[in-house]
Design a protein around this motif. Sequence first.
Motif: not given
Length: 125
Positions: A56-64
């Motif tokens: 979740e953190f990576f997805c949200a932080g990468c613009g997902g």
Amino acid sequence: MTTTTQTPSLYDRLGKFDGITRIVDDVMEAHLASPVIATRFQASKDLNHAKKMAVEFFCAGCGGPESYSGLDLKIAHTGMNISEQEYMAAMDDILGALEKNHIDAGTSGEVTAVLYSLKGQIIRV
């Protein structure tokens, strides 16, 4: 007529949700094998939850489009007393997972920059 080429988002370049999930799975596998940080992850009460939060953190932080439902990074890591050496070992595992998943050097460099920007919220808090 002018044409502009738009660079795909970091989220897209990391393979969107499925690609990021594969990367996080590889990162966790590497963390569990790391002589520097394995004990922290082996002691985890719920490794699946940790993986879910990382995705979740990576997805949200990468613009997902995914939302991050976890704690603020500083709050989540407060009291863990994570050292610089442990942080660097975790970064090495992440970079290894990116390479394993054939992520290009430019994109890996962007991820590295993001990871360095988060150090103050994780190390010795």
